[in-house]
Write a protein that holds these residues in place. Structure first.
Motif, PDB file in Angstrom:
ATOM      1  N   SER A   3     -19.667  -1.344  26.680  1.00 16.87           N
ATOM      2  CA  SER A   3     -19.759  -1.210  25.222  1.00 16.87           C
ATOM      3  C   SER A   3     -19.547  -2.564  24.542  1.00 16.87           C
ATOM      4  N   GLN A   7     -22.113  -4.310  21.994  1.00 15.74           N
ATOM      5  CA  GLN A   7     -21.668  -4.760  20.677  1.00 15.74           C
ATOM      6  C   GLN A   7     -22.059  -6.216  20.445  1.00 15.74           C
ATOM      7  N   GLY A  61     -21.909   7.680  16.405  1.00 16.26           N
ATOM      8  CA  GLY A  61     -20.709   7.377  15.637  1.00 16.26           C
ATOM      9  C   GLY A  61     -20.343   8.415  14.599  1.00 16.26           C
ATOM     10  N   ASN A  62     -21.218   9.404  14.418  1.00 15.00           N
ATOM     11  CA  ASN A  62     -20.998  10.458  13.419  1.00 15.00           C
ATOM     12  C   ASN A  62     -20.909   9.919  11.988  1.00 15.00           C
ATOM     13  N   ASP A  96     -18.827  -0.020  15.246  1.00 14.54           N
ATOM     14  CA  ASP A  96     -17.876   1.085  15.349  1.00 14.54           C
ATOM     15  C   ASP A  96     -18.404   2.200  16.252  1.00 14.54           C
ATOM     16  N   SER A  97     -19.683   2.509  16.132  1.00 13.24           N
ATOM     17  CA  SER A  97     -20.281   3.581  16.934  1.00 13.24           C
ATOM     18  C   SER A  97     -20.272   3.223  18.416  1.00 13.24           C
ATOM     19  N   LYS A 100     -16.838   3.146  20.240  1.00 13.65           N
ATOM     20  CA  LYS A 100     -16.276   4.433  20.663  1.00 13.65           C
ATOM     21  C   LYS A 100     -16.708   4.826  22.072  1.00 13.65           C
ATOM     22  N   MET A 101     -17.709   4.132  22.605  1.00  8.79           N
ATOM     23  CA  MET A 101     -18.288   4.518  23.882  1.00  8.79           C
ATOM     24  C   MET A 101     -17.424   4.038  25.055  1.00  8.79           C
ATOM     25  N   THR A 102     -16.914   4.989  25.808  1.00  5.55           N
ATOM     26  CA  THR A 102     -16.185   4.679  27.037  1.00  5.55           C
ATOM     27  C   THR A 102     -17.204   4.479  28.155  1.00  5.55           C
TER      28      THR A 102
END
Length: 156
Positions: A3, A7, A61-62, A96-97, A100-102
């Motif tokens: 991630s 990014q 990311g909702n 941000d989205s 969040k990714m593991t």
């Protein structure tokens, strides 16, 4: 790819997109369609915003977003100033989205209800696909901007 690596690459390419849009001397230049083409730099930028807000920001990311893809190409939704502001917002939403990714999430299947293009489509694979899409259209914007402005500056 991790991630953090995603990014880094998205941040780099969104900064380049911002620099391209900032180099247009006016809104009129941004929205001019070159002979033999169908999209202006402004329409391509709107399309990238809609694409990334939908496939990364909303799906991963909702972040709320309602997309009108046809309008991205047919209408002048944003001014140059608005586009620049939207790109800055987009940089944060994408960071941000993806943040969040593991590692486990990156290898899970991308939601087919959002995008169903490939037999095997992990989140990592789709993020790579979308990054290539961003780079492709950013290159088109670079060419458009250099032609329209007569500039040779290359933020790519």
């Amino acid at each position: 790819m991790t991630s953090e690596e995603f990014q880094t690459l998205y941040s780099r390419d969104l900064k380049k997109l911002h620099a391209e849009i900032a180099q247009y001397a006016s809104d009129d230049q941004l929205w001019k369609v070159l002979p033999g083409t169908i999209n202006s730099g402004g329409n391509l930028c709107q399309h990238l915003i809609g694409n990334l807000r939908t496939y990364v920001g909303l799906a991963l990311g909702n972040f709320p977003y309602i997309r009108n893809r046809d309008s991205e190409f047919a209408d002048r939704i944003f001014t140059q100033t608005d586009l620049l502001e939207q790109i800055v917002l987009l940089q944060q939403i994408v960071a941000d989205s993806i943040g969040k990714m593991t590692p486990g999430a990156l290898v899970s299947e991308y939601p087919r209800s959002v995008l169903d293009m490939f037999p095997q489509q992990t989140i990592s694979f789709i993020l790579t696909h979308i990054l290539a899409h961003l780079s492709y259209h950013s290159g088109q914007i670079n060419y458009h901007r250099r032609w329209i402005t007569g500039g040779t500056g290359n933020s790519q």
